[in-house]
Write a protein that holds these residues in place. Structure first.
Motif, PDB file in Angstrom:
ATOM      1  N   GLY A  49      -4.066   0.784   0.760  1.00  0.00           N
ATOM      2  CA  GLY A  49      -4.307  -0.650   0.938  1.00  0.00           C
ATOM      3  C   GLY A  49      -3.036  -1.474   1.097  1.00  0.00           C
ATOM      4  O   GLY A  49      -2.889  -2.535   0.480  1.00  0.00           O
ATOM      5  N   LYS A  50      -2.145  -1.021   1.947  1.00  0.00           N
ATOM      6  CA  LYS A  50      -0.906  -1.774   2.178  1.00  0.00           C
ATOM      7  C   LYS A  50      -1.152  -3.051   2.967  1.00  0.00           C
ATOM      8  O   LYS A  50      -0.515  -4.068   2.714  1.00  0.00           O
ATOM      9  CB  LYS A  50       0.117  -0.888   2.914  1.00  0.00           C
ATOM     10  CG  LYS A  50       0.703   0.220   2.050  1.00  0.00           C
ATOM     11  CD  LYS A  50       1.796   0.973   2.767  1.00  0.00           C
ATOM     12  CE  LYS A  50       1.287   1.877   3.870  1.00  0.00           C
ATOM     13  NZ  LYS A  50       0.449   2.988   3.390  1.00  0.00           N
ATOM     14  N   SER A  51      -2.093  -3.003   3.910  1.00  0.00           N
ATOM     15  CA  SER A  51      -2.307  -4.171   4.769  1.00  0.00           C
ATOM     16  C   SER A  51      -2.587  -5.436   3.967  1.00  0.00           C
ATOM     17  O   SER A  51      -2.109  -6.520   4.304  1.00  0.00           O
ATOM     18  CB  SER A  51      -3.475  -3.939   5.723  1.00  0.00           C
ATOM     19  OG  SER A  51      -3.480  -2.631   6.199  1.00  0.00           O
ATOM     20  N   LEU A  52      -3.367  -5.278   2.915  1.00  0.00           N
ATOM     21  CA  LEU A  52      -3.717  -6.434   2.095  1.00  0.00           C
ATOM     22  C   LEU A  52      -2.468  -7.132   1.544  1.00  0.00           C
ATOM     23  O   LEU A  52      -2.479  -8.340   1.315  1.00  0.00           O
ATOM     24  CB  LEU A  52      -4.620  -5.996   0.939  1.00  0.00           C
ATOM     25  CG  LEU A  52      -5.197  -7.136   0.104  1.00  0.00           C
ATOM     26  CD1 LEU A  52      -6.485  -7.643   0.751  1.00  0.00           C
ATOM     27  CD2 LEU A  52      -5.458  -6.723  -1.328  1.00  0.00           C
ATOM     28  N   ILE A 148       6.868  -5.642   8.931  1.00  0.00           N
ATOM     29  CA  ILE A 148       7.092  -4.436   9.725  1.00  0.00           C
ATOM     30  C   ILE A 148       6.227  -3.324   9.134  1.00  0.00           C
ATOM     31  O   ILE A 148       6.531  -2.784   8.071  1.00  0.00           O
ATOM     32  CB  ILE A 148       8.580  -3.989   9.699  1.00  0.00           C
ATOM     33  CG1 ILE A 148       9.526  -5.179   9.874  1.00  0.00           C
ATOM     34  CG2 ILE A 148       8.827  -2.895  10.728  1.00  0.00           C
ATOM     35  CD1 ILE A 148       9.522  -5.820  11.238  1.00  0.00           C
ATOM     36  N   ASP A 149       5.134  -3.027   9.832  1.00  0.00           N
ATOM     37  CA  ASP A 149       4.237  -1.974   9.341  1.00  0.00           C
ATOM     38  C   ASP A 149       4.737  -0.627   9.851  1.00  0.00           C
ATOM     39  O   ASP A 149       5.408  -0.561  10.873  1.00  0.00           O
ATOM     40  CB  ASP A 149       2.807  -2.243   9.847  1.00  0.00           C
ATOM     41  CG  ASP A 149       1.755  -1.556   8.977  1.00  0.00           C
ATOM     42  OD1 ASP A 149       2.128  -0.917   7.972  1.00  0.00           O
ATOM     43  OD2 ASP A 149       0.560  -1.656   9.313  1.00  0.00           O
ATOM     44  N   GLU A 150       4.394   0.437   9.152  1.00  0.00           N
ATOM     45  CA  GLU A 150       4.856   1.789   9.510  1.00  0.00           C
ATOM     46  C   GLU A 150       6.376   1.774   9.710  1.00  0.00           C
ATOM     47  O   GLU A 150       6.909   2.267  10.698  1.00  0.00           O
ATOM     48  CB  GLU A 150       4.163   2.297  10.784  1.00  0.00           C
ATOM     49  CG  GLU A 150       2.646   2.137  10.817  1.00  0.00           C
ATOM     50  CD  GLU A 150       1.903   3.080   9.881  1.00  0.00           C
ATOM     51  OE1 GLU A 150       2.527   3.998   9.330  1.00  0.00           O
ATOM     52  OE2 GLU A 150       0.697   2.863   9.678  1.00  0.00           O
ATOM     53  N   ALA A 151       7.062   1.179   8.736  1.00  0.00           N
ATOM     54  CA  ALA A 151       8.495   0.924   8.879  1.00  0.00           C
ATOM     55  C   ALA A 151       9.333   2.201   9.014  1.00  0.00           C
ATOM     56  O   ALA A 151      10.454   2.150   9.513  1.00  0.00           O
ATOM     57  CB  ALA A 151       8.998   0.096   7.698  1.00  0.00           C
TER      58      ALA A 151
HETATM   59 MG    MG Z   1      -1.449   0.839   7.233  1.00  0.00          MG
END
Ligand code: MG
Ligand code: ADP
Ligand code: ZN
Length: 450
Positions: A49-52, A148-151
């Protein structure tokens, strides 16, 4: 929606529909991001749940949150999810029609855009359009976060290196004072260092990391050469892991399986053997047309085909909770990738299995490929350092397979962590019987493969 004065808990419930934070790491990360005074590094396993951790904070302030994501497919998944929640999000990418693009740009040039979250690819970031937008937003103090997602994609030590990610650090000076939020599931020390350096993290940045330990996953390694018929072994493992009868005609309610193969040919071969055995399976790899690939993925998602035999191009952004097994039919190149790929199993928290079929013969092939890649890098002036690192990573992977130490412990150790107890409570082949594992390793040595 505009929720400036609502508590995080209230937003969590009323906008996202969750009754509680998933973990204390998620909760503290969300709250730190809301504060907005520091750069934040968030490392949690896939599915945690990183997006949150940025989507919720994005709603607490008027203005925009910019989210860089490596894959357009990933963006659309997120957008769809946000749309359902009534959150206005958009994407700026090369696949938009000119009408969609101009409508979006009109909104983005308003004094207060309706768009709350804007997803962009790293390529778009260096475009002139984007740069002028950035200037406009910054002048009007419209940007709240640079996410920055999937950094890990910006690290050459990682397993998904994207050169375009390296340019991201540059835009930080165009939006001075805007905190940067980096998210990844990869926790190796050199990747973390790369991310913070490359994104120009301030010294006072905060880090939120949760354990990489996944107690519901059973890990084992099988030595291919010691099995009479490895394909049959694989089929039996698949049936057992899915927990269904072969006579099943409707697989929809069954769990799913992923078999990672190194080559396209192996994907087709494995899928063929499983189908013959009575388990519907299909191949998925970059050699298929996009429509064919999407088709296979849909069939797998809706359960017509419970098992997919795929190259590692499959899985990024796959959010299927009931994956009951992940097999690596050939040894992967690095532990970080292995952890991420095998970690796609059991996201629902129910028992799932991760098996690796190991062969020293295949190791020689892979070592050869890695050295060839290294030569190519070197010829492009990329330095020997990188190639040495890749080789070292592969050696660690081999060591994982050839050591009779708790697999969970080995994985955690790789990420610089320790198991909260001495053993994994029989969640790996070594803990179940180190004797059997040692015997196999011994037999392998004796047979003198490769
Ligand atoms: Mg993700
Ligand atoms: P990650 O990016 O870490 O791999 P995602 O952000 O995609 O994970 O979330 C994985 C899943 O967890 C999603 O289906 C999401 O809706 C769900 N999720 C996130 N936070 C919570 C929560 N607090 N309670 C329940 N489910 C959650
Ligand atoms: Zn163990």
């Amino acid at each position: 929606i505009f929720l400036q004065n609502a508590s995080p808990e209230k937003i969590l419930k009323e906008v996202f529909g969750y009754s509680a934070f998933r973990s204390s790491t998620q909760e503290s990360a969300v709250k730190a991001v809301i504060k907005g005074d520091k750069d934040v590094y968030i490392c949690m396993p896939t599915g945690a749940g990183k997006s949150l951790c940025y989507q919720l904070p994005a709603l607490t302030k008027p203005g925009l949150t910019l989210v860089v994501t490596p894959l357009i497919a990933l963006m659309y998944d997120q957008l769809e999810h946000l749309k359902k929640l009534g959150i206005s999000a958009a994407t700026l990418n090369s696949k938009l029609t000119s009408l969609e693009r101009s409508q979006l740009l009109t909104d983005l040039r308003r004094p207060m855009p309706r768009t709350r979250l804007l997803y962009i690819t790293p390529e778009q970031v260096s475009s002139d359009t984007f740069k002028s937008l950035l200037k406009f937003w910054h002048t009007n103090k419209l940007v709240n976060y640079l996410v920055i997602d999937e950094a890990h994609c910006l690290s050459q030590w990682g397993h998904d290196f994207r050169p375009d990610y390296l340019k991201l650090g540059k835009i930080r000076k165009d939006i001075k004072g805007v905190p940067c939020i980096a998210l990844t599931a990869t926790a190796t020390a050199n990747v973390v260092t790369d991310i913070k350096k490359s994104l120009k993290f301030k010294d006072n940045s905060l880090t939120f990391a949760s354990s990489v330990f996944r107690s519901n996953l059973f890990y084992d390694v099988k030595i291919k050469e010691l099995i009479d018929d490895p394909f049959r072994d694989l089929c039996l493992f698949a049936v057992e892991s899915l927990g269904t009868e072969l006579s099943e005609s409707d697989w929809r309610s069954a769990g799913r399986g992923i078999i990672y193969c190194r080559t396209r040919e192996a994907c087709s071969q494995v899928a063929g053997r499983l189908t013959q055995f009575g388990i519907p399976a299909k191949a998925y790899h970059a050699g298929l047309k996009q429509t064919a690939r999407d088709g296979v993925q849909d069939e797998w998602t809706n359960g017509e085909i419970p098992v997919i035999a795929a190259t590692i191009s499959f899985g990024m952004g796959i959010d299927k909770a009931n994956v009951r097994f992940v097999v690596h039919w050939t040894v992967p190149k690095a532990m970080a990738g292995y952890y991420q790929e095998s970690g796609r199993a059991g996201r629902d928290g129910a028992p799932a299995r991760c098996r690796l079929y190991y062969s020293r013969n295949e190791c020689s092939t892979i070592a050869f490929i890695i050295s060839k890649e290294a030569e190519r890098y070197a010829s492009r002036g990329k330095g020997v350092e990188l190639s040495k690192a890749t080789q070292k990573e592969f050696q660690k992977m081999m060591k994982y397979c050839e050591t009779a130490t708790c697999r969970h412990q080995q994985i955690l150790q790789y990420f610089g962590e320790r198991l909260p107890r001495e053993k994994c409570l029989d969640q790996c082949d070594v803990c179940v019987s180190s004797r059997a594992v040692l015997k196999d390793l011994d037999d392998m040595q004796k047979a003198g493969f490769a």
